[in-house]
Every structure is written in structure tokens, then in C-alpha cells.
Write a protein that holds these residues in place. Structure first.
Motif, short mmCIF file in Angstrom:
data_model
loop_
_atom_site.label_atom_id
_atom_site.label_comp_id
_atom_site.label_asym_id
_atom_site.label_seq_id
_atom_site.Cartn_x
_atom_site.Cartn_y
_atom_site.Cartn_z
N UNK A 1 0.81 -1.21 -0.01
CA UNK A 1 0.08 0.15 0.11
C UNK A 1 0.83 1.23 -0.07
N UNK A 2 2.08 1.25 0.76
CA UNK A 2 2.85 2.35 0.59
C UNK A 2 3.38 2.78 -0.74
N UNK A 3 3.81 1.44 -1.37
CA UNK A 3 4.22 1.56 -2.70
C UNK A 3 3.25 2.46 -3.67
N UNK A 4 1.67 1.69 -3.64
CA UNK A 4 0.80 2.39 -4.33
C UNK A 4 0.44 3.82 -3.74
N UNK A 5 0.56 4.39 -2.81
CA UNK A 5 0.10 5.45 -2.13
C UNK A 5 1.26 6.60 -3.01
N UNK A 6 2.35 5.97 -3.33
CA UNK A 6 3.24 6.86 -3.60
C UNK A 6 3.17 7.12 -5.22
N UNK A 7 2.31 6.42 -5.72
CA UNK A 7 1.93 6.79 -7.08
C UNK A 7 0.65 7.51 -7.55
N UNK A 8 -0.19 7.74 -6.17
CA UNK A 8 -1.46 8.29 -6.31
C UNK A 8 -1.49 9.83 -5.99
N UNK A 9 -2.09 10.66 -6.47
CA UNK A 9 -2.34 11.83 -5.97
C UNK A 9 -2.88 11.89 -4.84
N UNK A 10 -3.08 12.93 -3.97
CA UNK A 10 -3.74 12.93 -2.56
C UNK A 10 -5.18 12.64 -2.75
#
Length: 149
Positions: A19-28
Motif C-alpha cells: 500500500x505504501x508503494x501504491x500511495x506513492x503513485x497516487x495523488x492526494x
């Protein structure tokens, strides 16, 4: 569908590092939508985003967020099964949350558009249940995203 059903029954939720990896790809704003998804849907989003057929982060985000419209329905696994079967047996008669579940591609696309997501992400959310020949995306891109789903 059967494989996804059994994954839903057995899924313990997403891995925190993934999830941390994916959150790095997503906008806020995308991250806020993702966080509202059920644990099972977040696990599916992560599996989709990690598909080797995807060429770049834009495709990974589109793959991860394609089911975000399901948060509007708020249905669990058993109600989703019932809504799917009922929608196939008698299309057009579903109401309320069951209808929202069946309409999650359109709802998700609107949510992602409002969140300022890239056009690819919005389009894939809207079209992920269409056949490759009906998609507005280039065939090879639609095929890669379908493989991720």
C-alpha cells in the motif's frame, strides 16, 4: 469471477508495504478514494497495479483505481454476488445500492474525474467491463489493463 469470489472470501487485506508503494503513485485525492475502498478491493487494486503487462505508472494507477466506484454501493461479498446474479437475470430492475454496484464503472469514472485523475484512469474506470473492441483505448493498452483486472 469464481477465482475473484474465493479471493474475496479468503483475503486478509492488503500488505502495508504494498500500500505504501501504491500511495506513492497516487495523488492526494486519489489516495483518499483508494483508502475508502474495502480491504478486499484494495488487495485487488494492488494485484492489478502489479501486473507485469503494465508499462508505466500511469497504467498502474488506472489499473489500481478501476473499481473505485464500488465504494458508492458499500456492499460486502455476498451482496455483490447477489447483485451480479440478479443483474444478469433481470437487467434494469436493480435499485439502490445494488444498482450502484452494477453501475460502479460510471460512478467511479465520475469520482476520478472529480478527483483530477488522468484521462487514462477515468477512461479505464468507465470502460473496464467493456470488451476490448468496444473500448476507446488503443487495443494493446486495453488488453494490458484487462490482463491486470
Amino acid at each position: 469471477m469464481a477465482r475473484r469470489f474465493f479471493q474475496s472470501i479468503l483475503d486478509q487485506g492488503p500488505d502495508a508495504a504494498e500500500e505504501d508503494w501504491l500511495m506513492g503513485l497516487l495523488s492526494e485525492r486519489e489516495a483518499t478514494l483508494y483508502a475508502q475502498m474495502s480491504p478486499v478491493d484494495r488487495s485487488h487494486a494492488l494485484r492489478s497495479a502489479r501486473c507485469p503487462a503494465l508499462a508505466d505508472d500511469a497504467q498502474r494507477v488506472a489499473a489500481a483505481l478501476h473499481d473505485v466506484g464500488k465504494i458508492q454501493a458499500g456492499l460486502g461479498t455476498w451482496a455483490r454476488v447477489a447483485a451480479t446474479v440478479a443483474g444478469v437475470a433481470q437487467p434494469g430492475v436493480l435499485r439502490g445500492r445494488w444498482a450502484d454496484y452494477r453501475d460502479h464503472p460510471r460512478l467511479g469514472a465520475a469520482m476520478l474525474r472529480d478527483a483530477g485523475s488522468a484521462e487514462l484512469t477515468v477512461t479505464w474506470a468507465a470502460e473496464h467491463h467493456l470488451s476490448a473492441r468496444k473500448s476507446s483505448l488503443p487495443p494493446e493498452l486495453a488488453a494490458a489493463l484487462a490482463a491486470a483486472d
